[in-house]
Scaffold this motif. Structure first.
Motif, PDB file in Angstrom:
ATOM      1  N   PHE A   1       0.851  -1.188   0.000  1.00 53.75           N
ATOM      2  CA  PHE A   1       0.000   0.000   0.000  1.00 53.75           C
ATOM      3  C   PHE A   1       0.888   1.240   0.000  1.00 53.75           C
ATOM      4  O   PHE A   1       1.522   1.555   0.999  1.00 53.75           O
ATOM      5  CB  PHE A   1      -0.940  -0.020   1.206  1.00 53.75           C
ATOM      6  N   TYR A   2       0.910   1.920  -1.112  1.00 51.60           N
ATOM      7  CA  TYR A   2       1.760   3.090  -1.270  1.00 51.60           C
ATOM      8  C   TYR A   2       1.077   4.334  -0.727  1.00 51.60           C
ATOM      9  O   TYR A   2      -0.139   4.453  -0.768  1.00 51.60           O
ATOM     10  CB  TYR A   2       2.124   3.294  -2.743  1.00 51.60           C
ATOM     11  N   ASN A   3       1.869   5.247  -0.253  1.00 49.07           N
ATOM     12  CA  ASN A   3       1.358   6.514   0.260  1.00 49.07           C
ATOM     13  C   ASN A   3       1.414   7.547  -0.865  1.00 49.07           C
ATOM     14  O   ASN A   3       2.244   8.440  -0.883  1.00 49.07           O
ATOM     15  CB  ASN A   3       2.183   6.972   1.464  1.00 49.07           C
ATOM     16  N   ASP A   4       0.521   7.363  -1.836  1.00 46.59           N
ATOM     17  CA  ASP A   4       0.487   8.296  -2.956  1.00 46.59           C
ATOM     18  C   ASP A   4      -0.934   8.405  -3.512  1.00 46.59           C
ATOM     19  O   ASP A   4      -1.851   7.763  -3.029  1.00 46.59           O
ATOM     20  CB  ASP A   4       1.487   7.885  -4.048  1.00 46.59           C
TER      21      ASP A   4
ATOM     22  N   CYS B   1      -3.175   5.170  -4.527  1.00 47.91           N
ATOM     23  CA  CYS B   1      -3.685   4.213  -3.555  1.00 47.91           C
ATOM     24  C   CYS B   1      -5.124   4.577  -3.196  1.00 47.91           C
ATOM     25  O   CYS B   1      -5.361   5.580  -2.525  1.00 47.91           O
ATOM     26  CB  CYS B   1      -2.818   4.186  -2.297  1.00 47.91           C
ATOM     27  N   PRO B   2      -6.116   3.778  -3.639  1.00 46.65           N
ATOM     28  CA  PRO B   2      -7.512   4.144  -3.368  1.00 46.65           C
ATOM     29  C   PRO B   2      -7.857   4.116  -1.879  1.00 46.65           C
ATOM     30  O   PRO B   2      -8.764   4.827  -1.453  1.00 46.65           O
ATOM     31  CB  PRO B   2      -8.320   3.111  -4.149  1.00 46.65           C
ATOM     32  N   ILE B   3      -7.155   3.315  -1.105  1.00 50.06           N
ATOM     33  CA  ILE B   3      -7.455   3.283   0.327  1.00 50.06           C
ATOM     34  C   ILE B   3      -7.029   4.588   0.977  1.00 50.06           C
ATOM     35  O   ILE B   3      -7.795   5.230   1.685  1.00 50.06           O
ATOM     36  CB  ILE B   3      -6.784   2.074   1.006  1.00 50.06           C
ATOM     37  N   ARG B   4      -5.824   5.007   0.729  1.00 47.85           N
ATOM     38  CA  ARG B   4      -5.343   6.254   1.323  1.00 47.85           C
ATOM     39  C   ARG B   4      -5.992   7.477   0.683  1.00 47.85           C
ATOM     40  O   ARG B   4      -6.281   8.452   1.348  1.00 47.85           O
ATOM     41  CB  ARG B   4      -3.828   6.374   1.187  1.00 47.85           C
ATOM     42  N   ASN B   5      -6.234   7.405  -0.612  1.00 51.92           N
ATOM     43  CA  ASN B   5      -6.686   8.577  -1.342  1.00 51.92           C
ATOM     44  C   ASN B   5      -8.196   8.773  -1.311  1.00 51.92           C
ATOM     45  O   ASN B   5      -8.668   9.889  -1.444  1.00 51.92           O
ATOM     46  CB  ASN B   5      -6.199   8.474  -2.795  1.00 51.92           C
ATOM     47  N   VAL B   6      -8.970   7.719  -1.123  1.00 46.76           N
ATOM     48  CA  VAL B   6     -10.423   7.835  -1.155  1.00 46.76           C
ATOM     49  C   VAL B   6     -11.042   7.398   0.171  1.00 46.76           C
ATOM     50  O   VAL B   6     -11.767   8.150   0.815  1.00 46.76           O
ATOM     51  CB  VAL B   6     -11.033   7.012  -2.320  1.00 46.76           C
ATOM     52  N   VAL B   7     -10.749   6.193   0.575  1.00 43.94           N
ATOM     53  CA  VAL B   7     -11.396   5.629   1.754  1.00 43.94           C
ATOM     54  C   VAL B   7     -11.034   6.393   3.025  1.00 43.94           C
ATOM     55  O   VAL B   7     -11.886   6.599   3.889  1.00 43.94           O
ATOM     56  CB  VAL B   7     -11.078   4.122   1.893  1.00 43.94           C
ATOM     57  N   ALA B   8      -9.804   6.841   3.141  1.00 40.08           N
ATOM     58  CA  ALA B   8      -9.398   7.576   4.342  1.00 40.08           C
ATOM     59  C   ALA B   8     -10.233   8.842   4.532  1.00 40.08           C
ATOM     60  O   ALA B   8     -10.576   9.201   5.652  1.00 40.08           O
ATOM     61  CB  ALA B   8      -7.911   7.926   4.285  1.00 40.08           C
ATOM     62  N   GLN B   9     -10.599   9.490   3.441  1.00 42.81           N
ATOM     63  CA  GLN B   9     -11.399  10.717   3.543  1.00 42.81           C
ATOM     64  C   GLN B   9     -12.785  10.442   4.098  1.00 42.81           C
ATOM     65  O   GLN B   9     -13.246  11.134   4.986  1.00 42.81           O
ATOM     66  CB  GLN B   9     -11.511  11.401   2.174  1.00 42.81           C
ATOM     67  N   ILE B  10     -13.431   9.409   3.597  1.00 45.13           N
ATOM     68  CA  ILE B  10     -14.792   9.152   4.069  1.00 45.13           C
ATOM     69  C   ILE B  10     -14.805   8.403   5.397  1.00 45.13           C
ATOM     70  O   ILE B  10     -15.826   8.338   6.057  1.00 45.13           O
ATOM     71  CB  ILE B  10     -15.633   8.387   3.021  1.00 45.13           C
TER      72      ILE B  10
END
Length: 125
Positions: A11-14, A17-26
């Protein structure tokens, strides 16, 4: 012959990464509560603030801006005196609350189990 183990995901921090880039927000502390408050329809800022107990004015403002930026919430300013502003879920916002409702239902179903697990863990440490 032994079967090769599948490689574990990285899981990249960029931005890719849909988890960091999308899911983390919601998945932050307030976003889902705001979106579920808007499931019933458009609402005004002060009404949202009174319905989401514990959220500060600053945090509600920032989270609404973030949700608008992501495309989940729309903000409409009506040309009245004083100006009336309403927030409502966009089509994408209405679409995301469907799977989120499953998560919320799961959390409700397992809430007591999780509380017991936390208490048991806390007794051990």
């Amino acid at each position: 012959m032994a079967k090769a183990k599948p490689e574990k995901r990285v899981f990249y921090n960029d931005e890719d990464c849909p988890i960091r880039n999308v899911v983390a927000q919601i998945g932050d502390k307030w976003s889902m509560l705001i979106m579920f408050a808007l499931v019933d329809g458009a609402d005004r800022f002060n009404s949202l603030k009174s319905r989401i107990i514990g959220i500060s004015q600053r945090m509600l403002t920032q989270t609404l801006r973030d949700l608008e930026r992501e495309g989940y919430v729309s903000r409409t300013v009506y040309p009245e005196v004083p100006a009336r502003v309403e927030y409502e879920l966009t089509e994408m916002g209405r679409d995301i609350v469907k799977p989120l409702y499953q998560l919320v239902s799961w959390a409700d179903k397992h809430h007591d189990d999780i509380k017991r697990s936390r208490a048991a863990y806390d007794e051990k440490v």
